[in-house]
Enzyme design. Structure first.
Site, short mmCIF file in Angstrom:
data_model
loop_
_atom_site.label_atom_id
_atom_site.label_comp_id
_atom_site.label_asym_id
_atom_site.label_seq_id
_atom_site.Cartn_x
_atom_site.Cartn_y
_atom_site.Cartn_z
CG HIS A 1 -6.25 1.03 0.49
ND1 HIS A 1 -5.25 1.50 -0.32
CD2 HIS A 1 -5.63 0.54 1.60
CE1 HIS A 1 -4.08 1.28 0.25
NE2 HIS A 1 -4.28 0.70 1.42
CG PHE B 1 -0.59 -5.24 4.15
CD1 PHE B 1 -1.15 -4.42 5.11
CD2 PHE B 1 -1.36 -6.28 3.64
CE1 PHE B 1 -2.47 -4.62 5.53
CE2 PHE B 1 -2.67 -6.49 4.05
CZ PHE B 1 -3.22 -5.66 5.00
CG HIS C 1 -2.19 4.76 4.73
ND1 HIS C 1 -2.06 4.59 3.37
CD2 HIS C 1 -2.31 3.49 5.24
CE1 HIS C 1 -2.09 3.30 3.07
NE2 HIS C 1 -2.24 2.61 4.18
CB CYS D 1 -0.92 0.01 1.20
SG CYS D 1 -1.54 -1.62 1.63
CD GLU E 1 -2.34 7.99 8.67
OE1 GLU E 1 -3.32 7.24 8.52
OE2 GLU E 1 -1.88 8.71 7.78
CE LYS F 1 -5.56 4.50 1.33
NZ LYS F 1 -4.66 5.61 1.74
#
Lengths: 424, 430
Positions: B355, B414, B318, B178, B329, B350
């Site tokens: 995503h 990830f 994110h 990602c 985050e 998002k």
């Protein structure tokens, strides 16, 4: 563009069909021993391509001893983690970190980067869905409904192309800048280039650069065969009878540090990376130009980056993949820069196959050893130099490099070309 | 940073679930108009999760008049070609034989593999018993079709772009899950800074809305199961969030050495001013709840921009809408911004477009450039009940009018790779 900081090599690790350490692989190459043999991962007896540089008798649990981790990684990842562990150990990083207080150890972790060149995945990972496709018949509805019954819940994590990057970080608590390059045969060299540039720019004090790949799988072998990229039983670069490349598998890793960081911890320096260059020919995925245009531009850029002249290069490790067009255009590209009399040229793929994403990394490790030993190993499978290449300075016999500097070349799909200059 | 080459963003291109170009996407992001709906690309009725943010229609392909190129391109490559075309047209500059060596290309690309229909055909011929029959593979049309191979390769997308535009310099494909798109754009910035390139076409593309892609995320329980309320499913920072929504698409930017962009009178959306890049080295799927990992990336990005937290007006988070990501985050934002954290407006786009995985970071970098250019901040849709662990100044309900000096864009992947980009208002460049 002179380098901001000198970048040195303080640790190396490698494994492939020819051995499980740089020393073992070097000895096989020097002895003229090819590790190419029959493919054993499946019954390839009736296959049009039957041989490769497979790591025989592979024992994954011995290479990476953390048994639980094997549920989360694949064959290529095992190679990458093994090579990285060996390079980190060779550089003495764990022992050094143990001597640091907590604050210094945190700074050490944050200041250590990890750069990986990887194959990007394997076709076999998709076969994990075959049992489900079988039980679901052609029904996608059933496929979705029965998903949890047959597929490993960790399937996606096991398939991530950046697994080696992830697990080097976790296993060695390294937290610095990082990259995972999945750009075919230049991936490993690009990882090295980005690691060097990260150190030059002061983003990290040291970095582990890894290349790993395991392309010897049935579907991959068939595609390469269909495209005419694979040869017969022997990989003979630059030979008049060369017929194509052969796959190998494995990994290599280097620990790079700024000269100041290496000196500060009293590390043993094994060599230096002087500069790099890169160019693409933009002809599409497979075509390459016959005139070696991209390669010549990459070499010229590398010389410029390192601030040295062509005459300063004492040996060339060619991509030497044994395909008719790549070898010929490579010779043309080398001549375009070095003129009538290039320094001795050799290659290593004849000995253990083409490691694709890892090829540039393992060949850089071997180039450093060649410079230290002051030997340009011969290409043992070379019988008769292709007359079309003129008096191209490649030989089946060992020679001496003409300086302490080696040029390492890597070429990949998309007409990409990378050139790296290293010194012992 | 005396003497360092600056990097201008002079072209943008987007293909997203909420628009087939920049203008349509931007309008949807301001309006908070969700692109999430029931999956139409395949029969998802048996899956635990049956919603996604799909790219609608084929309008994005209108500009790609090259049938041979389209034949070599899989779904994600088509998004890439369309978004890259828009970015190049927008920048109004192309490689020439004289400049091709100075042009680079850096892309974040998805995972390697054949498309699902091809896998089904391969299974039918060579794997019907549930395992691969290598003898049968020898006569399998899928395993003998070079076009299938070409479309499946990791370097295929970059290769199509290099050829289409005649880009002759540095070219790379990167994959850090990602974070891929963010890392590609960050790599591109560094290429211009260190003098290897004067122009770089940089971006990301992905399309995992397939039975295999969806299966992978379903098995990890990473995606929101809110099948009955697709438009509300992605709700970053909401106390009831329960997973991300899978999206697809592409985002591209044209980066250009600042002085040369100024000389030719290019429209400069923003300076791409900083890149930070760290590893969390905690778990494969999460950063530490303290924000360790993202914190280092955000601090490095500011240092790389020669900036301080005082100048940051907007963070495009994110913000995946998974319980762990948004908490970690938020902790990172608190640690980095300190007492100033409530002065930094935050939104996760998002919430609207899902995503986009390997494309996300590049798309969101373009969104930051648009926020700077228009002086407006896109909304974080679907936030009703703010998670107390995520007590940031979230842009709720309506877009916010605000002049942005510095915008930051986080991409946390990830595998633990964290990318943070810093974009600066061109009026702030002195």
């Amino acid at each position: 563009m002179a380098a901001a900081a000198k970048i040195v090599v303080t640790g190396c690790g490698a494994l492939c069909a020819a051995g499980q350490s740089p020393a073992e692989i070097w000895d096989a190459v020097r002895a003229g021993r090819s590790a190419i043999g029959p493919i054993t991962q499946w019954d390839a007896a009736r296959w049009p391509a039957r041989v490769a540089g497979e790591i025989a008798g592979l024992e994954p649990f011995k290479l990476v001893t953390d048994r639980k981790l094997h549920k989360l990684i694949r064959r290529s990842d095992v190679f990458g983690l093994y090579a990285a562990d060996r390079a980190i150990e060779d550089a003495g990083l764990p022992a050094h970190r143990e001597r640091l207080d907590e604050a210094a150890a945190t700074a050490f972790n944050d200041g250590t980067g990890v750069y990986v060149g990887a194959g990007g995945g394997c076709y076999a990972s998709q076969y994990d869905f075959f049992p489900l496709l079988t039980s679901a018949g052609e029904s996608i509805e059933a496929f979705g409904r029965e998903l949890g019954d047959t597929v490993n819940p960790m399937w996606l994590l096991r398939t991530l192309p950046n697994n080696v990057l992830c697990h080097i970080g976790i296993r060695h608590t390294l937290k610095g800048p990082n990259a995972c390059v999945t750009n075919h045969s230049v991936s490993g060299t690009l990882a090295l280039i980005e690691a060097v540039e990260g150190l030059r720019a002061g983003e990290a004090d040291r970095a582990v650069a890894v290349g790993h790949d395991a392309p010897i799988e049935p579907q991959m072998v068939l595609y390469y065969h269909q495209l005419g990229l694979l040869g017969g039983e022997v990989l003979r670069p630059y030979d008049v009878a060369r017929s194509g490349s052969l796959f190998g598998e494995g990994a290599a890793a280097l620990v790079l540090e700024t000269e100041a960081a290496a000196a500060a911890r009293g590390a043993t320096v094994q060599g230096a990376i002087l500069g790099s260059g890169y160019a693409s020919e933009a002809q599409g995925l497979l075509p390459i130009r016959d005139d070696g245009d991209g390669l010549a531009r990459a070499i010229a850029a590398a010389l410029d980056d390192a601030g040295i002249r062509a005459a300063d290069v004492g040996m060339i490790v060619g991509h030497a993949n044994g395909t008719r067009q790549s070898d010929a255009s490579e010779a043309a590209g080398i001549r375009a820069v070095f003129g009538a009399a290039p320094p001795p040229v050799t290659g290593f793929k004849w000995a253990f196959g083409h490691l694709i994403a890892a090829s540039g990394t393992i060949e850089t490790v071997l180039a450093l050893r060649a410079l230290r030993e002051r030997v340009v190993p011969g290409v043992a499978t070379l019988e008769r130099l292709d007359p079309a290449l003129g008096d191209f300075p490649v030989s089946s016999e060992a020679r001496a490099p003409t300086s302490e500097v080696a040029l390492v070349l890597s070429r990949g799909f998309g007409g990409t070309n990378a050139a790296l200059l290293v010194r012992a | 940073m005396a003497g360092e080459r600056r990097v201008a963003v002079t072209g943008l291109g987007l293909v997203t679930p909420v628009g087939s170009d920049v203008a349509a996407t931007w309008q949807a992001l301001l309006a908070g108009r969700s692109g999430v709906s029931a999956i139409s690309l395949f029969d998802a009725s048996g899956f635990p999760v049956r919603i996604a943010a799909e790219v609608k229609g084929t309008a994005h392909l209108d500009a790609i008049d090259d049938r041979r190129v389209l034949k070599s391109a899989n779904r994600s490559h088509r998004f890439a070609l369309a978004a890259a075309d828009e970015a190049m047209r927008d920048a109004g500059i192309r490689p020439t034989p004289a400049t091709r060596s100075r042009w680079g290309c850096a892309v974040g690309t998805g995972m390697m593999g054949v498309e699902f229909a091809e896998l089904v055909a391969l299974h039918r011929h060579s794997g019907a018993e549930g395992t691969l029959d290598t003898e049968r593979l020898l006569t399998d049309d899928i395993a003998r079709d070079p076009m299938v191979f070409c479309r499946s390769q990791s370097a295929a997308g970059a290769s199509l772009l290099l050829k289409r535009y005649g880009i002759g310099g540095y070219a790379t494909s990167v994959h850090t899950a990602c974070a891929s798109g963010g890392q590609a754009v960050g790599t591109a910035m560094k290429l211009v800074r260190r003098g290897v390139c004067d122009w770089v076409l940089a971006g990301g593309f992905d399309s995992m809305i397939t039975p295999i892609g969806l299966a992978g995320f379903c098995l990890l329980n990473a995606v929101s199961p809110d099948n009955d309320a697709p438009e509300r499913a992605s709700r970053p920072f909401d106390a009831t969030r329960n997973g991300f929504v899978l999206g697809e698409g592409a985002g591209f930017v044209v980066l250009e050495e600042w002085a040369s962009a100024r000389r030719r009178g290019a429209r400069i959306y923003a300076e791409l001013a900083g890149d930070g890049n760290s590893l969390s080295s905690y778990r494969i799927t999460d950063s530490h709840p303290s924000g360790d990992g993202p914190i280092q990336a955000m601090r490095q990005a500011l240092a790389s921009a020669g900036a301080t937290t005082e100048e940051v007006d907007y963070l495009n988070a994110h913000g995946t809408s998974t319980p762990m990501n948004d908490r970690s985050e938020s902790a990172a934002a608190r640690a980095v911004f300190g007492a100033r954290v409530k002065q930094v407006a935050v939104s996760s786009t998002k919430s609207v477009m899902g995503h986009l995985i390997a494309a996300a970071g590049a798309v969101e970098a373009a969104v930051c450039a648009l926020a700077i250019h228009h002086g407006r901040l896109p909304v974080n849709a679907n936030l009703r009940e703010l998670d107390p662990d995520c007590d940031l100044d979230i842009v709720r309900e309506v877009p916010r009018q605000r002049r942005v000096r510095l915008a930051m864009s986080n991409s946390l992947g990830f595998g633990g790779s964290n990318s943070c980009l810093v974009l600066r208002n061109p009026e702030e460049v002195r």
